[in-house]
Structures are given as structure tokens and as C-alpha cells.
Motif scaffolding. Structure first.
Motif, mmCIF file in Angstrom:
data_model
loop_
_atom_site.group_PDB
_atom_site.id
_atom_site.type_symbol
_atom_site.label_atom_id
_atom_site.label_comp_id
_atom_site.label_asym_id
_atom_site.label_seq_id
_atom_site.Cartn_x
_atom_site.Cartn_y
_atom_site.Cartn_z
ATOM 1 N N THR A 9 0.823 -1.205 0.000
ATOM 2 C CA THR A 9 0.000 0.000 0.000
ATOM 3 C C THR A 9 0.858 1.257 0.000
ATOM 4 O O THR A 9 2.074 1.204 0.209
ATOM 5 C CB THR A 9 -0.903 0.022 1.245
ATOM 6 O OG1 THR A 9 -0.062 -0.111 2.412
ATOM 7 C CG2 THR A 9 -1.910 -1.093 1.210
ATOM 8 N N TYR A 12 2.920 2.292 3.596
ATOM 9 C CA TYR A 12 2.948 1.110 4.448
ATOM 10 C C TYR A 12 4.136 1.192 5.401
ATOM 11 O O TYR A 12 5.154 1.822 5.109
ATOM 12 C CB TYR A 12 3.044 -0.169 3.608
ATOM 13 C CG TYR A 12 4.341 -0.329 2.867
ATOM 14 C CD1 TYR A 12 5.460 -0.912 3.467
ATOM 15 C CD2 TYR A 12 4.476 0.109 1.544
ATOM 16 C CE1 TYR A 12 6.655 -1.064 2.781
ATOM 17 C CE2 TYR A 12 5.671 -0.028 0.852
ATOM 18 C CZ TYR A 12 6.756 -0.617 1.480
ATOM 19 O OH TYR A 12 7.947 -0.751 0.812
ATOM 20 N N LEU A 17 5.335 -4.994 7.336
ATOM 21 C CA LEU A 17 5.409 -5.884 6.176
ATOM 22 C C LEU A 17 6.523 -6.918 6.347
ATOM 23 O O LEU A 17 6.346 -8.103 6.056
ATOM 24 C CB LEU A 17 5.619 -5.048 4.917
ATOM 25 C CG LEU A 17 5.431 -5.769 3.584
ATOM 26 C CD1 LEU A 17 4.820 -4.833 2.545
ATOM 27 C CD2 LEU A 17 6.777 -6.281 3.076
ATOM 28 N N PRO A 78 -0.855 -4.287 5.678
ATOM 29 C CA PRO A 78 0.096 -3.821 6.696
ATOM 30 C C PRO A 78 -0.347 -2.532 7.366
ATOM 31 O O PRO A 78 -1.269 -1.847 6.918
ATOM 32 C CB PRO A 78 1.383 -3.608 5.889
ATOM 33 C CG PRO A 78 0.897 -3.273 4.516
ATOM 34 C CD PRO A 78 -0.347 -4.097 4.309
ATOM 35 N N SER A 79 0.338 -2.204 8.432
ATOM 36 C CA SER A 79 0.094 -0.947 9.133
ATOM 37 C C SER A 79 0.586 0.229 8.288
ATOM 38 O O SER A 79 1.371 0.055 7.345
ATOM 39 C CB SER A 79 0.840 -0.966 10.468
ATOM 40 O OG SER A 79 0.678 0.242 11.160
ATOM 41 N N PHE A 80 0.125 1.422 8.626
ATOM 42 C CA PHE A 80 0.533 2.638 7.910
ATOM 43 C C PHE A 80 1.491 3.470 8.760
ATOM 44 O O PHE A 80 1.480 3.402 9.990
ATOM 45 C CB PHE A 80 -0.691 3.482 7.552
ATOM 46 C CG PHE A 80 -1.597 2.831 6.539
ATOM 47 C CD1 PHE A 80 -1.192 2.662 5.224
ATOM 48 C CD2 PHE A 80 -2.856 2.367 6.908
ATOM 49 C CE1 PHE A 80 -2.018 2.049 4.299
ATOM 50 C CE2 PHE A 80 -3.687 1.763 5.991
ATOM 51 C CZ PHE A 80 -3.271 1.605 4.675
ATOM 52 N N ASN A 92 -5.133 5.293 -0.838
ATOM 53 C CA ASN A 92 -5.187 3.849 -1.111
ATOM 54 C C ASN A 92 -6.565 3.383 -1.581
ATOM 55 O O ASN A 92 -6.862 2.196 -1.539
ATOM 56 C CB ASN A 92 -4.802 3.081 0.166
ATOM 57 C CG ASN A 92 -3.324 3.173 0.491
ATOM 58 O OD1 ASN A 92 -2.506 2.490 -0.121
ATOM 59 N ND2 ASN A 92 -2.980 4.030 1.436
ATOM 60 N N SER A 111 -5.984 -7.445 8.668
ATOM 61 C CA SER A 111 -5.337 -6.134 8.747
ATOM 62 C C SER A 111 -4.530 -6.063 10.030
ATOM 63 O O SER A 111 -4.887 -6.662 11.043
ATOM 64 C CB SER A 111 -6.374 -5.002 8.719
ATOM 65 O OG SER A 111 -7.161 -5.004 9.893
ATOM 66 N N GLY A 115 -3.735 -0.689 9.624
ATOM 67 C CA GLY A 115 -4.229 -1.221 8.358
ATOM 68 C C GLY A 115 -5.723 -1.463 8.411
ATOM 69 O O GLY A 115 -6.394 -1.548 7.381
#
Length: 324
Positions: A9, A12, A17, A78-80, A92, A111, A115
Motif C-alpha cells: 500500500t 505502508y 510488512l 500492513p500498518s501505515f 489507497n 489487517s 491497516g
């Protein structure tokens, strides 16, 4: 074999990840070492509208546009890295219809941490249980009121949808997925390799009360100031805001509209945050902590603390006190 699609994303978090890839790669290696067929095939998926600058294999995994990818069995979000979740969702948005289509075709979706905001934007979580980073929960609840948010939970599962709380909660969701796909013994083996405590199912004690100040409502700001300057008094919320020239009903309505919680909840969270800091940073007797937090009843204090934080005051001190 389970087909895993990891979304590349915008914005990310690389740590998020990398942790996903490392854990699933480790499970594959354990199967290989036993002479068994590996359970996971991992692909990195990106939106063709925004190709990465380097389309070479990503950490050794195939990378391709999501639009040309086959049906996934499991999709990982994944987390942002950012805190502006509305902007992040907009950046996104191309993933949203694709995620919905994959889910309708039978895919599982997981998620991690923030995410969950992208998963929430699909509408798939409406009426379902979910969690995210504990400090991002107020923003999530404001954006997605139809979701049954569980801020205390480390991991949630509702059908084929999975979410995890903040930071290391990611590992707990990964272990949960591994247990579902490969059995408990493999989950335990993986937990030992990564030194993960499998018993942690709550994240409440990691939260920090961060009151909203980004507003221009003078009445609400005045109420906030009064609460924060006198929370240690034994007075009620009515006594603290009695001098504000407005009806209680109007104050409560505007206060909740601006901050997301009522004045009495704001007072309670302010007191709990003060208590947590004293338990972390001092060796005050528990009676002193209670009194300095605005309480005079040990039983009531313990009840509210446990409900808010997820453990007793003594357990919290044992875990986080820095004076020892």
C-alpha cells in the motif's frame, strides 16, 4: 497451498510488512526441514495505477499488480506510517473495490494495526468486531461507527476477517492465522522462535489518553481545562463545570461532539492517566495514588482502573514502574 497476497500500500510500515514475511517464511522453512510441502505461497501485490519504482523481487518474493493476480486465499494489509487516516484511505482507495471483490470470492482478509482503516473503508467490517492500535481507536470509531470496535483486544476474528492491535500485536494475529492453517503445534513452535508470549489477549494497558485539542469550541476547551486542573479533587463533574455559562445538556452534547466522549468519561480517563503515571514513575503508596487521582474509595478505584486499563493497579505497577 495457501495463496497469500501482501498489499504494498501507499505509506505502508516496512516493519509491519517485514514481520509478516519473516514469520510466514519461517513456517515454510520448518515444513521444508521436515520434508513436507510448504503451506504458503507469498506474493507482494501493488496497484497497477501506482507501480513501485523497482519491480524487482521484494525480499525475494514475486511482486505483481493486484489486478492481474489470481484469487488470493489470504490478503494481508500492513500498518501505515501516517496518522492522517482520512488522507491515507484516499491515497489507497484503489484497493477498496478489489478487497471487496476478493472477499466476496472467498478470500480471508487480515489487517494489522492501523491497516484496519483500509479494511474499514471497504464496509466489510460493518456490524462486525474489529480492533486497531489502541491510540487510533477514537479516530477509527469516528470514521466507522458501524463497526463493533474492541479497543481492548489484541486480535479479533469475525468470520473471514481478522484485525490486530498495535505494534507487536501483529505477531499474535500471525500466530492465530498459523494455528488456523497449520495447527497449534506449529503456532507454538513459531512463537518460541520469535519469543512471543501467546497468552496476551489485551492491549488496553498500552493506551495513552490523548485528549483532542484540535478544535475551536471555546466552551469545550474551557470544560477540558477545568477537568484537567481539578481532576484530583473529589468533586463531581457537575461541580467542576458549574461555572461554565451553559446548560449541562448543551455542554455534554458539544463536548461529546468535539472530543468523542462525555465530560464524565473525560474526567475518568484523565484520572486514570494520572494514576498510571504515578504507578509508573513514583513509589507512592497505593492509598496516595488513589487520593491524588481524585478517588477516596479503593474498591471503586480498582474497579474503574481494571475496566479501563485491563489489569489491577498493582499488576500495572509491577509491569511498568521505572523506580525499581
Amino acid at each position: 497451498m495457501i495463496q497469500i497476497g501482501v498489499l504494498l500500500t501507499h505509506q505502508y510500515k516496512l516493519l509491519s510488512l517485514a514481520a509478516m514475511l519473516e514469520v510466514f517464511e519461517t513456517v515454510n522453512k520448518l515444513y521444508q526441514q521436515s520434508g513436507e510441502t510448504i503451506p504458503y505461497n507469498i506474493q507482494i501485490l501493488y496497484a497497477s495505477e501506482f507501480p513501485p519504482t523497482d519491480a524487482a523481487p521484494f525480499f525475494g518474493h514475486a511482486i505483481q499488480p493486484m489486478q492481474t493476480a489470481e484469487l488470493q486465499n489470504l490478503i494481508l494489509i500492513p500498518s501505515f506510517t501516517t496518522e492522517d487516516m482520512s488522507q491515507t484511505i484516499a491515497a489507497n482507495r484503489v484497493f477498496i473495490p478489489w478487497l471487496a471483490e476478493q472477499y466476496q470470492a472467498g478470500a480471508e482478509i487480515a489487517s494489522f494495526c492501523t491497516g484496519a482503516f483500509l479494511l474499514g473503508a471497504t464496509g466489510l467490517l460493518n456490524g462486525r468486531v474489529a480492533t486497531t492500535h489502541v491510540d487510533a481507536c477514537p479516530a477509527f470509531a469516528a470514521l466507522f461507527p458501524a463497526v463493533q470496535l474492541r479497543p481492548d483486544k489484541t486480535v479479533t476474528q469475525d468470520g473471514r476477517l481478522y484485525t490486530s492491535g498495535g505494534a507487536t500485536s501483529l505477531f499474535h494475529l500471525l500466530l492465530h492465522l498459523i494455528q488456523l492453517h497449520c495447527g497449534k503445534s506449529m503456532a507454538i513452535r513459531t512463537a518460541k522462535i520469535f519469543a512471543i508470549d501467546m497468552d496476551r489477549d489485551k492491549q488496553s494497558y498500552f493506551s495513552t489518553f490523548q485528549p483532542s485539542r484540535n478544535h475551536s469550541d471555546l466552551l469545550v476547551a474551557t470544560a477540558q481545562q477545568k477537568i484537567e486542573s481539578s481532576y484530583h479533587d473529589k468533586g463531581t463533574i457537575e461541580e467542576m463545570i458549574k461555572d461554565i455559562p451553559s446548560s449541562r445538556r448543551n455542554i455534554v452534547r458539544r463536548f461529546k461532539q468535539v472530543t468523542g466522549i462525555t465530560p464524565i468519561e473525560y474526567l475518568q480517563q484523565t484520572r486514570m492517566e494520572a494514576a498510571k503515571k504515578m504507578l509508573e514513575q513514583t513509589d507512592l503508596q497505593m492509598t496516595e495514588v488513589i487520593i491524588n487521582s481524585g478517588y477516596n474509595d479503593l474498591k471503586a478505584f480498582r474497579k474503574v482502573f481494571r475496566k479501563t486499563v485491563g489489569m489491577t493497579p498493582s499488576e500495572y505497577r509491577d509491569k511498568f514502574n521505572i523506580t525499581k
